[in-house]
Scaffold this active site. Structure first.
Site, PDB file in Angstrom:
ATOM      1  N   ARG A 179     -10.985   5.277   5.534  1.00 61.68           N
ATOM      2  CA  ARG A 179     -12.313   5.684   5.974  1.00 61.68           C
ATOM      3  C   ARG A 179     -12.660   7.070   5.441  1.00 61.68           C
ATOM      4  O   ARG A 179     -11.833   7.975   5.464  1.00 61.68           O
ATOM      5  CB  ARG A 179     -12.323   5.712   7.505  1.00 61.68           C
ATOM      6  CG  ARG A 179     -13.678   5.511   8.106  1.00 61.68           C
ATOM      7  CD  ARG A 179     -13.543   4.921   9.495  1.00 61.68           C
ATOM      8  NE  ARG A 179     -12.626   5.685  10.322  1.00 61.68           N
ATOM      9  CZ  ARG A 179     -12.981   6.344  11.420  1.00 61.68           C
ATOM     10  NH1 ARG A 179     -14.234   6.331  11.817  1.00 61.68           N
ATOM     11  NH2 ARG A 179     -12.096   6.985  12.138  1.00 61.68           N
ATOM     12  N   HIS A 232      -9.674  -1.415  17.930  1.00 62.47           N
ATOM     13  CA  HIS A 232      -9.390  -0.094  17.383  1.00 62.47           C
ATOM     14  C   HIS A 232     -10.707   0.487  16.871  1.00 62.47           C
ATOM     15  O   HIS A 232     -11.101   0.265  15.752  1.00 62.47           O
ATOM     16  CB  HIS A 232      -8.384  -0.222  16.244  1.00 62.47           C
ATOM     17  CG  HIS A 232      -7.947   1.085  15.683  1.00 62.47           C
ATOM     18  ND1 HIS A 232      -7.550   2.139  16.462  1.00 62.47           N
ATOM     19  CD2 HIS A 232      -7.827   1.516  14.405  1.00 62.47           C
ATOM     20  CE1 HIS A 232      -7.209   3.148  15.683  1.00 62.47           C
ATOM     21  NE2 HIS A 232      -7.382   2.795  14.429  1.00 62.47           N
ATOM     22  N   VAL A 270      -0.577   6.308   4.406  1.00 59.32           N
ATOM     23  CA  VAL A 270       0.080   5.631   5.541  1.00 59.32           C
ATOM     24  C   VAL A 270       1.300   4.848   5.049  1.00 59.32           C
ATOM     25  O   VAL A 270       2.382   4.928   5.641  1.00 59.32           O
ATOM     26  CB  VAL A 270      -0.896   4.677   6.268  1.00 59.32           C
ATOM     27  CG1 VAL A 270      -0.173   3.945   7.399  1.00 59.32           C
ATOM     28  CG2 VAL A 270      -2.095   5.432   6.833  1.00 59.32           C
ATOM     29  N   GLY A 278       0.869  -1.180   0.000  1.00 60.88           N
ATOM     30  CA  GLY A 278       0.000   0.000   0.000  1.00 60.88           C
ATOM     31  C   GLY A 278       0.902   1.225   0.000  1.00 60.88           C
ATOM     32  O   GLY A 278       1.629   1.459   0.972  1.00 60.88           O
ATOM     33  N   GLY A 301      -0.161   4.335  -0.324  1.00 60.76           N
ATOM     34  CA  GLY A 301      -1.005   5.506  -0.081  1.00 60.76           C
ATOM     35  C   GLY A 301      -0.388   6.365   1.007  1.00 60.76           C
ATOM     36  O   GLY A 301       0.835   6.348   1.225  1.00 60.76           O
TER      37      GLY A 301
HETATM   38  N1  LIG Z   1      -4.627   0.887  12.383  1.00 57.95           N
HETATM   39  C1  LIG Z   1      -4.677   2.186  12.420  1.00 57.95           C
HETATM   40  O1  LIG Z   1      -4.538   2.778  13.476  1.00 57.95           O
HETATM   41  C2  LIG Z   1      -4.854   2.971  11.136  1.00 57.95           C
HETATM   42  C3  LIG Z   1      -4.606   4.344  11.109  1.00 57.95           C
HETATM   43  C4  LIG Z   1      -4.742   5.023   9.899  1.00 57.95           C
HETATM   44  C5  LIG Z   1      -5.151   4.338   8.764  1.00 57.95           C
HETATM   45  N2  LIG Z   1      -5.427   3.017   8.841  1.00 57.95           N
HETATM   46  C6  LIG Z   1      -5.866   2.250   7.677  1.00 57.95           C
HETATM   47  O2  LIG Z   1      -4.747   2.050   6.821  1.00 57.95           O
HETATM   48  C7  LIG Z   1      -5.204   1.866   5.483  1.00 57.95           C
HETATM   49  C8  LIG Z   1      -4.468   2.802   4.552  1.00 57.95           C
HETATM   50  O3  LIG Z   1      -4.806   4.148   4.824  1.00 57.95           O
HETATM   51  P1  LIG Z   1      -4.264   5.312   3.857  1.00 57.95           P
HETATM   52  O4  LIG Z   1      -4.663   6.584   4.462  1.00 57.95           O
HETATM   53  O5  LIG Z   1      -2.846   5.065   3.506  1.00 57.95           O
HETATM   54  O6  LIG Z   1      -5.161   5.041   2.556  1.00 57.95           O
HETATM   55  P2  LIG Z   1      -4.812   5.401   1.051  1.00 57.95           P
HETATM   56  O7  LIG Z   1      -6.085   5.304   0.289  1.00 57.95           O
HETATM   57  O8  LIG Z   1      -4.011   6.646   0.992  1.00 57.95           O
HETATM   58  O9  LIG Z   1      -3.841   4.201   0.597  1.00 57.95           O
HETATM   59  C9  LIG Z   1      -4.244   2.887   0.448  1.00 57.95           C
HETATM   60  C10 LIG Z   1      -3.426   2.282  -0.676  1.00 57.95           C
HETATM   61  O10 LIG Z   1      -3.715   0.883  -0.763  1.00 57.95           O
HETATM   62  C11 LIG Z   1      -3.609   0.543  -2.127  1.00 57.95           C
HETATM   63  N3  LIG Z   1      -4.197  -0.753  -2.405  1.00 57.95           N
HETATM   64  C12 LIG Z   1      -5.513  -1.082  -2.573  1.00 57.95           C
HETATM   65  N4  LIG Z   1      -5.621  -2.391  -2.846  1.00 57.95           N
HETATM   66  C13 LIG Z   1      -4.356  -2.905  -2.831  1.00 57.95           C
HETATM   67  C14 LIG Z   1      -3.831  -4.207  -3.026  1.00 57.95           C
HETATM   68  N5  LIG Z   1      -4.616  -5.268  -3.289  1.00 57.95           N
HETATM   69  N6  LIG Z   1      -2.499  -4.359  -2.951  1.00 57.95           N
HETATM   70  C15 LIG Z   1      -1.683  -3.311  -2.705  1.00 57.95           C
HETATM   71  N7  LIG Z   1      -2.134  -2.062  -2.503  1.00 57.95           N
HETATM   72  C16 LIG Z   1      -3.452  -1.872  -2.558  1.00 57.95           C
HETATM   73  C17 LIG Z   1      -4.311   1.707  -2.845  1.00 57.95           C
HETATM   74  O11 LIG Z   1      -3.987   1.750  -4.218  1.00 57.95           O
HETATM   75  C18 LIG Z   1      -3.770   2.888  -2.055  1.00 57.95           C
HETATM   76  O12 LIG Z   1      -2.596   3.418  -2.638  1.00 57.95           O
HETATM   77  C19 LIG Z   1      -6.732   2.086   5.544  1.00 57.95           C
HETATM   78  O13 LIG Z   1      -7.389   0.850   5.665  1.00 57.95           O
HETATM   79  C20 LIG Z   1      -6.902   2.906   6.797  1.00 57.95           C
HETATM   80  O14 LIG Z   1      -8.197   2.825   7.333  1.00 57.95           O
HETATM   81  C21 LIG Z   1      -5.271   2.339  10.005  1.00 57.95           C
END
Ligand SMILES: NC(=O)c1ccc[n+]([C@@H]2O[C@H](COP(=O)([O-])OP(=O)(O)OC[C@H]3O[C@@H](n4cnc5c(N)ncnc54)[C@H](O)[C@@H]3O)[C@@H](O)[C@H]2O)c1
Length: 309
Positions: free
Chosen positions: A83, A176, A13, A9, A11
């Site tokens: 989200r 969480h 994070v 991923g 994105g």
């Molecule tokens: N655990 C926590 O405390 C916490 C905190 C913040 C965010 N998150 C979660 O982390 C995740 C990422 O958040 P973000 O802000 O980076 O989102 P984001 O949309 O910026 O990035 C997500 C990335 O995942 C990629 N992706 C989708 N399907 C994929 C696959 N099959 N293989 C590889 N990559 C794939 C997308 O193309 C995108 O680039 C979300 O689920 C978010 O809810 C968790």
């Protein structure tokens, strides 16, 4: 330093996590994998070009397939959709379970010895999907949420008390989500119980703000969700593992009888070292805290029932 860490991923994070891992030189190579063509390659190259300025020698490589990830000793999973405003974490469950399932199959095939730190939401359910699909032992699948929730709680307390964040010791347990359990009985300021320094009303307001910490950021950003503190949380866990620090951090762990619970991931105090989860630490809880933890466990079990593996 490890040889290879993969972040799945690219994105908000994932990319921020990769940059932090490289800046701390926790591996010789950091591999950034994403399904969107060009994004991991472009971000990876941009990050690598910051190396001469920041002064790190970790190579960052972006890819759409898992070839460059082969043999990674640590994988951080951030793939999924984030989200959106008004969306609960549980709304995400089906979409992200499918994504994390595909990612886990690739990890099992290409990185069979890796320790996996899961970040994708809904966190505790995605940890379970990862564990089930990879078949890895519980030592090697750990979720990041408690470190972030605790950091938010500590930041709010430090601000309210006008003291250094470093002097706030605290622990937020449970799932969480809105049912997380900040442990007031284990919250102290340089060893002073927080209840001696703050009124119950003020403390309750901080606990409430912590529970809604993710939503507060989403409300500001309007599109996307938090990533600076979440990536810092994932990297703190990675550092504890890579450097065998034996740190005690609140993480999502697969419970096998601890806290009277079994067969679910829940945020509990964990000792992290080179083997991954070295130990789940059981602490005494007040009857209110125990009841809150059980309620939180139910909030994790509920969406698990919706996922078909
Ligand atoms: N655990 C926590 O405390 C916490 C905190 C913040 C965010 N998150 C979660 O982390 C995740 C990422 O958040 P973000 O802000 O980076 O989102 P984001 O949309 O910026 O990035 C997500 C990335 O995942 C990629 N992706 C989708 N399907 C994929 C696959 N099959 N293989 C590889 N990559 C794939 C997308 O193309 C995108 O680039 C979300 O689920 C978010 O809810 C968790």
């Amino acid at each position: 330093m490890l040889n290879r860490i993969t972040v799945v991923g690219a994105g908000n994070v994932g990319a921020t996590t990769a940059q932090r891992l490289a800046e701390q030189e926790l591996a010789r190579t950091v591999v950034l994998v994403d399904v969107v063509e060009g994004v991991p390659q472009g971000k990876g190259l941009d990050q690598w070009e910051s190396a001469p300025i920041e002064g790190f020698d970790t190579r960052i490589v972006g890819s759409n397939d898992y070839g460059p990830a082969a043999g990674s000793e640590l994988v951080v999973v951030t793939a999924g959709i984030a989200r959106k405003p008004g969306m609960s974490r549980d709304d995400l469950v089906r979409t992200n379970a499918e994504i994390v399932k595909q990612v886990s199959q690739q990890i099992k095939q290409h990185c069979p010895k890796a320790i996996v730190v899961v970040v994708s939401n809904p966190l505790d359910v995605m940890c379970w999907v990862t564990k089930q699909v990879t078949g890895f032992a519980r030592e090697r699948v750990i979720g990041m949420a408690g470190v972030l929730d605790t950091a938010r709680y500590r930041a709010f307390l430090a601000e309210a008390l006008d003291v250094s964040v470093e002097d706030i010791q605290a622990m937020v347990l449970g799932g969480h989500g809105d049912t997380m359990v900040p442990l007031i009985s284990y919250t102290s300021v340089s060893g002073i119980p927080v209840t001696q320094l703050m009124t119950k009303e003020k403390l309750d307001a901080i606990v409430d703000r912590t529970r809604n910490g993710g939503a507060e950021i989403v409300k500001h950003l309007k599109t996307g969700s938090a990533y600076y503190a979440p990536s810092a949380g994932a990297v703190q866990m990675a550092e504890a593992i890579v450097n065998d620090q034996r740190r005690i951090l609140p993480c999502a762990a697969w419970l096998q009888g601890e806290y009277g619970m079994k067969d679910l991931f829940l945020g509990v105090p964990c000792k992290l070292g080179r083997k991954g989860l070295e130990k789940v630490i059981e602490v005494e809880l007040t009857s209110d805290e125990r009841a809150a933890l059980e309620k939180s466990a139910e909030a994790v079990r509920e969406p698990m029932r919706a996922v078909k593996l």
